[in-house]
Design an enzyme around this catalytic site. Sequence first.
Site, PDB file in Angstrom:
ATOM      1  N   PHE A  56      38.786  34.465  51.900  1.00 16.59           N
ATOM      2  CA  PHE A  56      39.165  34.518  50.670  1.00 16.59           C
ATOM      3  C   PHE A  56      40.155  35.099  50.450  1.00 16.59           C
ATOM      4  CE2 PHE A  56      38.517  36.306  46.229  1.00 16.59           C
ATOM      5  CZ  PHE A  56      37.899  35.171  45.713  1.00 16.59           C
ATOM      6  N   PHE A 116      42.230  49.244  59.505  1.00 22.92           N
ATOM      7  CA  PHE A 116      41.788  48.857  58.368  1.00 22.92           C
ATOM      8  C   PHE A 116      42.968  48.308  57.826  1.00 22.92           C
ATOM      9  CE2 PHE A 116      41.267  49.422  53.741  1.00 22.92           C
ATOM     10  CZ  PHE A 116      39.844  48.986  53.709  1.00 22.92           C
ATOM     11  N   VAL A 153      41.698  42.337  48.578  1.00 24.61           N
ATOM     12  CA  VAL A 153      40.762  42.523  47.521  1.00 24.61           C
ATOM     13  C   VAL A 153      41.596  42.697  46.344  1.00 24.61           C
ATOM     14  CG1 VAL A 153      38.722  43.505  46.581  1.00 24.61           C
ATOM     15  CG2 VAL A 153      38.941  43.211  49.060  1.00 24.61           C
ATOM     16  N   SER A 164      36.057  39.862  52.243  1.00 23.68           N
ATOM     17  CA  SER A 164      36.233  40.894  52.998  1.00 23.68           C
ATOM     18  C   SER A 164      34.842  41.654  53.142  1.00 23.68           C
ATOM     19  CB  SER A 164      37.277  41.872  52.055  1.00 23.68           C
ATOM     20  OG  SER A 164      38.524  41.362  52.137  1.00 23.68           O
ATOM     21  N   PHE A 165      33.887  41.706  52.194  1.00 21.32           N
ATOM     22  CA  PHE A 165      32.621  42.115  52.413  1.00 21.32           C
ATOM     23  C   PHE A 165      31.926  41.531  53.603  1.00 21.32           C
ATOM     24  CE2 PHE A 165      28.113  42.782  51.412  1.00 21.32           C
ATOM     25  CZ  PHE A 165      28.181  43.951  50.767  1.00 21.32           C
ATOM     26  N   ASP A 171      38.572  41.420  36.431  1.00 19.84           N
ATOM     27  CA  ASP A 171      38.312  41.807  34.933  1.00 19.84           C
ATOM     28  C   ASP A 171      36.674  42.422  35.110  1.00 19.84           C
ATOM     29  OD1 ASP A 171      40.545  41.155  33.867  1.00 19.84           O
ATOM     30  OD2 ASP A 171      39.597  39.269  33.176  1.00 19.84           O
ATOM     31  N   HIS A 206      33.424  44.180  40.184  1.00 22.26           N
ATOM     32  CA  HIS A 206      33.086  43.749  41.562  1.00 22.26           C
ATOM     33  C   HIS A 206      34.190  44.220  42.696  1.00 22.26           C
ATOM     34  CE1 HIS A 206      33.213  40.411  44.696  1.00 22.26           C
ATOM     35  NE2 HIS A 206      32.040  40.551  44.807  1.00 22.26           N
TER      36      HIS A 206
END
Length: 159
Positions: free
Chosen positions: A23, A118, A86, A61-62, A90, A93
């Site tokens: 993503f 990280f 990330v 990323s999750f 709006d 999340h």
Amino acid sequence: MAIFEGRFTEASSLRIGVVVARFNDLVTAKLLSACLDCLSRHGIDTSDTSSQVDVAWVPGSFEIPLVAQRMAASGRYQAVITLGAVIRGDTPHFDVVVAEVSKGVAAVSRASGVPVIFGVLTTDTMQQALERAGIKSNLGWSYGLQALEMGSLMKALPG
């Protein structure tokens, strides 16, 4: 008194695992490119046939902490690098994903004893993410350096 430091010149034998979020791959692919360039320039084989670097792509990323955990627990790697982006939207999340991925990555490093770098950008806009992935500088290079330093340092520390 003993002083321990990681050395970039003594890191060419390290095995590195990299977990990259698909993503926002416009950003993460640029981070990966700079990261691999850094590793290569410090003596790590990053060719397609490399036995020193493995790259795992995850949906977002999750999902990074789970794959980082598997890599760290495998015993194959002296460091794992996580790369993601990330970008605030709006909805809340962003806050949920950032909190979970950062806690997850830290927990993997502590539980495994393997340095997990990280490298997840957390920005307000796509422009900010792109600036950190190559327009002004590329943090992927820094994440590669951190992995080399930490991998080397962990080898130098007494067990």
